[in-house]
Design a protein around this motif. Structure first.
Motif, PDB file in Angstrom:
ATOM      1  N   TYR A   1       0.818  -1.223   0.000  1.00  0.00           N
ATOM      2  CA  TYR A   1       0.000   0.000   0.000  1.00  0.00           C
ATOM      3  C   TYR A   1       0.850   1.271   0.000  1.00  0.00           C
ATOM      4  O   TYR A   1       0.372   2.338  -0.378  1.00  0.00           O
ATOM      5  CB  TYR A   1      -0.970   0.006   1.183  1.00  0.00           C
ATOM      6  CG  TYR A   1      -0.343  -0.038   2.568  1.00  0.00           C
ATOM      7  CD1 TYR A   1       0.178   1.109   3.168  1.00  0.00           C
ATOM      8  CD2 TYR A   1      -0.308  -1.231   3.297  1.00  0.00           C
ATOM      9  CE1 TYR A   1       0.731   1.075   4.432  1.00  0.00           C
ATOM     10  CE2 TYR A   1       0.252  -1.279   4.563  1.00  0.00           C
ATOM     11  CZ  TYR A   1       0.764  -0.121   5.133  1.00  0.00           C
ATOM     12  OH  TYR A   1       1.320  -0.176   6.395  1.00  0.00           O
ATOM     13  N   SER A   2       2.118   1.153   0.397  1.00  0.00           N
ATOM     14  CA  SER A   2       2.982   2.338   0.411  1.00  0.00           C
ATOM     15  C   SER A   2       3.826   2.458  -0.856  1.00  0.00           C
ATOM     16  O   SER A   2       4.640   3.378  -0.976  1.00  0.00           O
ATOM     17  CB  SER A   2       3.922   2.284   1.625  1.00  0.00           C
ATOM     18  OG  SER A   2       4.801   1.169   1.529  1.00  0.00           O
ATOM     19  N   ALA A   3       3.638   1.541  -1.821  1.00  0.00           N
ATOM     20  CA  ALA A   3       4.441   1.563  -3.048  1.00  0.00           C
ATOM     21  C   ALA A   3       4.083   2.776  -3.903  1.00  0.00           C
ATOM     22  O   ALA A   3       2.954   3.263  -3.900  1.00  0.00           O
ATOM     23  CB  ALA A   3       4.237   0.280  -3.838  1.00  0.00           C
TER      24      ALA A   3
ATOM     25  N   GLY B   1       1.441  -2.151  12.081  1.00  0.00           N
ATOM     26  CA  GLY B   1       2.283  -1.910  10.927  1.00  0.00           C
ATOM     27  C   GLY B   1       2.422  -0.415  10.727  1.00  0.00           C
ATOM     28  O   GLY B   1       1.853   0.382  11.483  1.00  0.00           O
ATOM     29  N   PHE B   2       3.198  -0.012   9.721  1.00  0.00           N
ATOM     30  CA  PHE B   2       3.366   1.407   9.449  1.00  0.00           C
ATOM     31  C   PHE B   2       2.006   2.039   9.175  1.00  0.00           C
ATOM     32  O   PHE B   2       1.268   1.609   8.298  1.00  0.00           O
ATOM     33  CB  PHE B   2       4.289   1.606   8.254  1.00  0.00           C
ATOM     34  CG  PHE B   2       5.713   1.207   8.529  1.00  0.00           C
ATOM     35  CD1 PHE B   2       6.501   1.958   9.387  1.00  0.00           C
ATOM     36  CD2 PHE B   2       6.256   0.083   7.939  1.00  0.00           C
ATOM     37  CE1 PHE B   2       7.807   1.596   9.650  1.00  0.00           C
ATOM     38  CE2 PHE B   2       7.565  -0.290   8.193  1.00  0.00           C
ATOM     39  CZ  PHE B   2       8.351   0.474   9.052  1.00  0.00           C
TER      40      PHE B   2
ATOM     41  N   VAL C   1      14.938   2.696  -6.938  1.00  0.00           N
ATOM     42  CA  VAL C   1      15.863   1.809  -6.236  1.00  0.00           C
ATOM     43  C   VAL C   1      15.077   1.166  -5.099  1.00  0.00           C
ATOM     44  O   VAL C   1      14.505   1.875  -4.263  1.00  0.00           O
ATOM     45  CB  VAL C   1      17.068   2.586  -5.672  1.00  0.00           C
ATOM     46  CG1 VAL C   1      17.945   1.676  -4.827  1.00  0.00           C
ATOM     47  CG2 VAL C   1      17.877   3.208  -6.794  1.00  0.00           C
ATOM     48  N   PRO C   2      14.976  -0.156  -5.039  1.00  0.00           N
ATOM     49  CA  PRO C   2      14.231  -0.800  -3.954  1.00  0.00           C
ATOM     50  C   PRO C   2      15.037  -0.808  -2.650  1.00  0.00           C
ATOM     51  O   PRO C   2      16.199  -0.408  -2.619  1.00  0.00           O
ATOM     52  CB  PRO C   2      14.008  -2.217  -4.481  1.00  0.00           C
ATOM     53  CG  PRO C   2      15.195  -2.459  -5.358  1.00  0.00           C
ATOM     54  CD  PRO C   2      15.517  -1.127  -5.994  1.00  0.00           C
ATOM     55  N   GLY C   3      14.402  -1.309  -1.600  1.00  0.00           N
ATOM     56  CA  GLY C   3      15.054  -1.396  -0.295  1.00  0.00           C
ATOM     57  C   GLY C   3      14.518  -0.365   0.668  1.00  0.00           C
ATOM     58  O   GLY C   3      14.319   0.796   0.299  1.00  0.00           O
ATOM     59  N   VAL C   4      14.270  -0.779   1.913  1.00  0.00           N
ATOM     60  CA  VAL C   4      13.649   0.123   2.880  1.00  0.00           C
ATOM     61  C   VAL C   4      14.510   0.373   4.114  1.00  0.00           C
ATOM     62  O   VAL C   4      14.247   1.311   4.863  1.00  0.00           O
ATOM     63  CB  VAL C   4      12.266  -0.407   3.327  1.00  0.00           C
ATOM     64  CG1 VAL C   4      11.306  -0.433   2.161  1.00  0.00           C
ATOM     65  CG2 VAL C   4      12.384  -1.795   3.950  1.00  0.00           C
TER      66      VAL C   4
ATOM     67  N   PRO D   1      10.331   7.493  -2.062  1.00  0.00           N
ATOM     68  CA  PRO D   1       9.683   6.662  -3.081  1.00  0.00           C
ATOM     69  C   PRO D   1      10.587   6.272  -4.246  1.00  0.00           C
ATOM     70  O   PRO D   1      10.266   5.342  -4.981  1.00  0.00           O
ATOM     71  CB  PRO D   1       8.529   7.539  -3.560  1.00  0.00           C
ATOM     72  CG  PRO D   1       8.991   8.938  -3.298  1.00  0.00           C
ATOM     73  CD  PRO D   1       9.787   8.870  -2.038  1.00  0.00           C
ATOM     74  N   VAL D   2      11.713   6.955  -4.411  1.00  0.00           N
ATOM     75  CA  VAL D   2      12.600   6.681  -5.541  1.00  0.00           C
ATOM     76  C   VAL D   2      13.926   6.076  -5.088  1.00  0.00           C
ATOM     77  O   VAL D   2      14.410   5.111  -5.672  1.00  0.00           O
ATOM     78  CB  VAL D   2      12.869   7.973  -6.346  1.00  0.00           C
ATOM     79  CG1 VAL D   2      13.885   7.710  -7.460  1.00  0.00           C
ATOM     80  CG2 VAL D   2      11.570   8.509  -6.927  1.00  0.00           C
ATOM     81  N   TYR D   3      14.492   6.613  -4.022  1.00  0.00           N
ATOM     82  CA  TYR D   3      15.806   6.171  -3.568  1.00  0.00           C
ATOM     83  C   TYR D   3      15.683   5.242  -2.366  1.00  0.00           C
ATOM     84  O   TYR D   3      15.501   5.675  -1.234  1.00  0.00           O
ATOM     85  CB  TYR D   3      16.670   7.377  -3.215  1.00  0.00           C
ATOM     86  CG  TYR D   3      17.192   8.127  -4.424  1.00  0.00           C
ATOM     87  CD1 TYR D   3      18.354   7.719  -5.064  1.00  0.00           C
ATOM     88  CD2 TYR D   3      16.506   9.226  -4.924  1.00  0.00           C
ATOM     89  CE1 TYR D   3      18.829   8.397  -6.185  1.00  0.00           C
ATOM     90  CE2 TYR D   3      16.966   9.914  -6.039  1.00  0.00           C
ATOM     91  CZ  TYR D   3      18.137   9.489  -6.666  1.00  0.00           C
ATOM     92  OH  TYR D   3      18.611  10.154  -7.775  1.00  0.00           O
TER      93      TYR D   3
END
Length: 317
Positions: A50-52, A264-265, A59-62, A81-83
């Motif tokens: 839902y946060s995508a 969750g967030f 670039v993925p990864g959180v 959202p990008v980096y």
């Protein structure tokens, strides 16, 4: 900079060149030492969370462990959202940096923090420590990384017993080392599940990483066999590995003191997460909790992205 790059949500990441992130006021640039691949990272990378974002490329990864120019090590999350974090560099707000001991293994910290966060925050912010201390906790989906960590974390918060539920009998057998009182193997035999649930007695809190039909079945069976309807049952919905929907009868909520909440967030604030991160990270760096890790160079992101082994996947830029 070199980075993992998502150009298409239906495909995995590619390794290549990506523009360096811009450092704005209040932000710090870090050299990424280790970035893990969590379920959240995968869901954002394929556009299903839902946060995508709808923006591509990204670039993925959180989350990750990084090093500042002066050599200090920090754990950090990013909602950019990008980096994301699967890159050589990351830019993070200073307030989102959490210092860790430079002697701690960056891969272990990066791999453990996210899955540990789920049960830690569920208990600390959503259920309440007082409702776990001296109580019986059941972990549904205990054989995954997050579910496994929920065992020692629940015990650390004072749970008197922890019951683990999962499908893999080999993994369930290994959970005794973390302090579980008993285990239940999930099967397609509903009568057997009902009998197993009756034998463990009435639990007080369920940390649910599965949801779906299995959660609906367990809720129905547990409530129908409860000895005292006044005894509170708090069901915490954390993950949905078994399905996004669960058909639950409304009468179940009226028949006893039943609380269904999510964690969750969004259900807790970024400020509360920041307040709790130092305590959680100290548990990791002190060696009290950890997950097994498999590391690869970031250059192998395309080949290893779908490596679904038992260990947590961590990439080293």
């Amino acid at each position: 900079m070199k980075a993992a790059i998502i150009n298409d949500f239906t495909k995995g990441p590619e390794y290549g060149e990506f523009p360096d992130p811009e450092v704005k006021d209040g932000e710090v640039e870090l050299h990424v030492l280790a970035a893990s691949v969590s379920q959240l990272a995968r869901a954002r990378a394929n556009g299903t969370h839902y946060s995508a974002t709808n923006t591509l490329p990204i670039v993925p990864g959180v989350d990750a462990v990084g090093e500042t120019s002066d050599g200090e090590h920090f754990f950090f999350n990013t909602s950019n959202p990008v980096y994301g974090t699967l890159a050589e560099k990351a830019v993070v707000n200073r307030r989102a940096l959490f210092p860790i001991d430079n002697t701690a293994d960056p891969a272990i910290v990066a791999a453990t923090a996210n899955p540990a966060m789920s049960s830690f925050m569920a208990i600390k912010e959503r259920v309440g420590e007082d409702k776990v201390r001296g109580k019986r906790v059941l972990v549904l989906g205990a054989t995954g990384a997050s579910g496994q960590l929920a065992i020692p974390i629940s015990i650390g918060f004072g749970a008197s017993e922890v019951i683990s539920v999962g499908r893999n009998p080999e993994k369930l057998a290994k959970l005794s080392q973390f302090g579980v009182t008993s285990t239940i193997k999930l099967t397609d035999n509903d009568d057997q599940l009902k009998a197993d649930l009756q034998q463990i007695g009435d639990v007080d809190v369920v940390l649910d990483y599965l949801w779906g039909d299995i959660a609906a079945t367990m809720i129905t069976d547990m409530i129908s066999q409860r000895q005292d309807p006044r005894q509170s049952l708090t069901w915490v919905q954390i993950g949905s590995m078994a399905g996004q929907t669960a058909p639950i009868k409304g009468s179940l909520f009226r028949s006893m003191d039943f609380h269904l909440i999510g964690s969750g967030f969004g259900s807790f604030t970024a400020a509360s997460l920041a307040d709790n991160m130092p305590t959680l990270l100290k548990m990791i760096t002190d060696g009290k909790i950890s997950v097994p890790v498999t590391t690869f160079p970031l250059s192998q992101i395309a080949e290893k992205w779908n490596d679904y082994g038992d260990n947590r996947l961590v990439f080293l830029p």
